[in-house]
Scaffold this motif. Structure first.
Motif, PDB file in Angstrom:
ATOM      1  N   GLN A  15     -12.369   7.534   3.710  1.00 60.05           N
ATOM      2  CA  GLN A  15     -12.279   8.577   4.732  1.00 60.05           C
ATOM      3  C   GLN A  15     -11.508   8.080   5.953  1.00 60.05           C
ATOM      4  O   GLN A  15     -10.744   8.831   6.565  1.00 60.05           O
ATOM      5  CB  GLN A  15     -13.684   9.034   5.146  1.00 60.05           C
ATOM      6  N   MET A  16     -11.713   6.818   6.306  1.00 58.71           N
ATOM      7  CA  MET A  16     -11.015   6.238   7.442  1.00 58.71           C
ATOM      8  C   MET A  16      -9.504   6.225   7.174  1.00 58.71           C
ATOM      9  O   MET A  16      -8.710   6.527   8.058  1.00 58.71           O
ATOM     10  CB  MET A  16     -11.534   4.812   7.672  1.00 58.71           C
ATOM     11  N   TYR A  17      -9.126   5.895   5.941  1.00 64.14           N
ATOM     12  CA  TYR A  17      -7.703   5.873   5.628  1.00 64.14           C
ATOM     13  C   TYR A  17      -7.118   7.278   5.664  1.00 64.14           C
ATOM     14  O   TYR A  17      -6.003   7.481   6.150  1.00 64.14           O
ATOM     15  CB  TYR A  17      -7.444   5.251   4.252  1.00 64.14           C
ATOM     16  N   SER A  18      -7.853   8.263   5.139  1.00 60.25           N
ATOM     17  CA  SER A  18      -7.310   9.618   5.129  1.00 60.25           C
ATOM     18  C   SER A  18      -7.211  10.180   6.549  1.00 60.25           C
ATOM     19  O   SER A  18      -6.341  10.989   6.833  1.00 60.25           O
ATOM     20  CB  SER A  18      -8.152  10.531   4.243  1.00 60.25           C
ATOM     21  N   GLY A  37       0.617  -5.292   7.215  1.00 56.85           N
ATOM     22  CA  GLY A  37      -0.514  -5.294   8.136  1.00 56.85           C
ATOM     23  C   GLY A  37      -1.498  -4.174   7.833  1.00 56.85           C
ATOM     24  O   GLY A  37      -2.712  -4.374   7.841  1.00 56.85           O
ATOM     25  N   ILE A  38      -0.985  -2.995   7.529  1.00 55.33           N
ATOM     26  CA  ILE A  38      -1.852  -1.856   7.200  1.00 55.33           C
ATOM     27  C   ILE A  38      -2.536  -2.081   5.858  1.00 55.33           C
ATOM     28  O   ILE A  38      -3.686  -1.691   5.653  1.00 55.33           O
ATOM     29  CB  ILE A  38      -1.026  -0.550   7.165  1.00 55.33           C
ATOM     30  N   VAL A  99      -6.626   3.257  -2.360  1.00 49.01           N
ATOM     31  CA  VAL A  99      -6.259   4.513  -1.696  1.00 49.01           C
ATOM     32  C   VAL A  99      -4.916   4.358  -0.996  1.00 49.01           C
ATOM     33  O   VAL A  99      -4.080   5.268  -1.026  1.00 49.01           O
ATOM     34  CB  VAL A  99      -7.372   4.943  -0.715  1.00 49.01           C
ATOM     35  N   THR A 100      -4.685   3.219  -0.370  1.00 46.28           N
ATOM     36  CA  THR A 100      -3.416   2.978   0.315  1.00 46.28           C
ATOM     37  C   THR A 100      -2.244   2.991  -0.654  1.00 46.28           C
ATOM     38  O   THR A 100      -1.211   3.606  -0.389  1.00 46.28           O
ATOM     39  CB  THR A 100      -3.461   1.631   1.063  1.00 46.28           C
ATOM     40  N   LEU A 101      -2.392   2.321  -1.779  1.00 44.69           N
ATOM     41  CA  LEU A 101      -1.299   2.273  -2.744  1.00 44.69           C
ATOM     42  C   LEU A 101      -1.110   3.608  -3.460  1.00 44.69           C
ATOM     43  O   LEU A 101       0.022   3.986  -3.772  1.00 44.69           O
ATOM     44  CB  LEU A 101      -1.532   1.147  -3.751  1.00 44.69           C
ATOM     45  N   LEU A 102      -2.196   4.319  -3.721  1.00 47.91           N
ATOM     46  CA  LEU A 102      -2.074   5.624  -4.368  1.00 47.91           C
ATOM     47  C   LEU A 102      -1.421   6.645  -3.443  1.00 47.91           C
ATOM     48  O   LEU A 102      -0.736   7.550  -3.902  1.00 47.91           O
ATOM     49  CB  LEU A 102      -3.437   6.132  -4.825  1.00 47.91           C
ATOM     50  N   ASP A 103      -1.637   6.506  -2.148  1.00 40.25           N
ATOM     51  CA  ASP A 103      -1.003   7.404  -1.185  1.00 40.25           C
ATOM     52  C   ASP A 103       0.516   7.222  -1.209  1.00 40.25           C
ATOM     53  O   ASP A 103       1.262   8.182  -1.138  1.00 40.25           O
ATOM     54  CB  ASP A 103      -1.566   7.145   0.206  1.00 40.25           C
ATOM     55  N   GLY A 104       0.978   5.989  -1.283  1.00 39.69           N
ATOM     56  CA  GLY A 104       2.396   5.700  -1.450  1.00 39.69           C
ATOM     57  C   GLY A 104       3.190   5.534  -0.170  1.00 39.69           C
ATOM     58  O   GLY A 104       4.303   5.012  -0.214  1.00 39.69           O
ATOM     59  N   LYS A 105       2.685   5.983   0.968  1.00 38.71           N
ATOM     60  CA  LYS A 105       3.453   5.882   2.209  1.00 38.71           C
ATOM     61  C   LYS A 105       3.696   4.428   2.596  1.00 38.71           C
ATOM     62  O   LYS A 105       4.789   4.064   3.019  1.00 38.71           O
ATOM     63  CB  LYS A 105       2.723   6.586   3.344  1.00 38.71           C
ATOM     64  N   CYS A 106       2.672   3.609   2.453  1.00 40.36           N
ATOM     65  CA  CYS A 106       2.764   2.196   2.816  1.00 40.36           C
ATOM     66  C   CYS A 106       3.765   1.474   1.907  1.00 40.36           C
ATOM     67  O   CYS A 106       4.590   0.685   2.366  1.00 40.36           O
ATOM     68  CB  CYS A 106       1.384   1.567   2.722  1.00 40.36           C
TER      69      CYS A 106
END
Length: 162
Positions: A15-18, A37-38, A99-106
């Motif tokens: 939830q924090m990441y979203s 860093g993220i 979640v970070t890698l699935l989002d793809g922005k990073c």
């Protein structure tokens, strides 16, 4: 009880990441460092928080500093306790990274300067462009509002390639 706390931390990290709005700096020297860093700092904090909140910390400290008695100190007990603590503490960081890698922005922000322009069509225009200028254009791919290299490479094509 501890598994419940770990699962709540994992849900909280997702939830924090979203809720966290990731915005790439779109600068050649900073994209990869910002993305790393993220991707790495919050999981490290969540891991340390998971270790600190674990109920086995006191048991590990007691076993580590217990007075010598008739039984010899067994390092396997310490390893077993620490392994149990580490496994529970890794739940929230693994969820954050997933979640970070699935989002793809990073991922897109970190690797945008690695796009081979010659493989994406329109590459015949690239040889006349100096390498620093090409790197600057590629660093702007994650930012649709500042991506001004459409004459050289389409942003959507680069995103799909990555």
């Amino acid at each position: 009880f501890m598994n419940g706390i770990c699962s709540i931390m994992a849900l909280a990290s997702a939830q924090m990441y979203s809720a966290f709005d990731f915005s790439c700096p779109c600068l050649p020297g900073y994209n990869a460092a910002y993305s790393a860093g993220i991707l790495l700092t919050p999981p490290l904090v969540l891991f340390l928080l998971g270790l600190a909140m674990n109920s086995n910390v006191s048991m590990l400290a007691e076993e580590w500093k217990r007075p010598p008695g008739r039984q010899a100190e067994d390092p396997a007990v310490l390893r077993c306790i620490f392994r149990s603590m580490a496994q529970r503490a890794l739940i929230a960081p693994v969820v954050w990274v997933a979640v970070t890698l699935l989002d793809g922005k990073c991922f897109l922000c970190a690797l945008c300067t690695a796009v081979p322009v010659t493989m994406l069509g329109k590459g015949s225009l690239a040889p006349g462009l100096p390498r620093p200028e090409l790197t600057r254009l590629l660093a702007r791919v994650p930012c649709p509002e500042v991506c001004d290299g459409d004459w050289l490479l389409a942003r959507e094509v680069a995103v799909r390639y990555l």
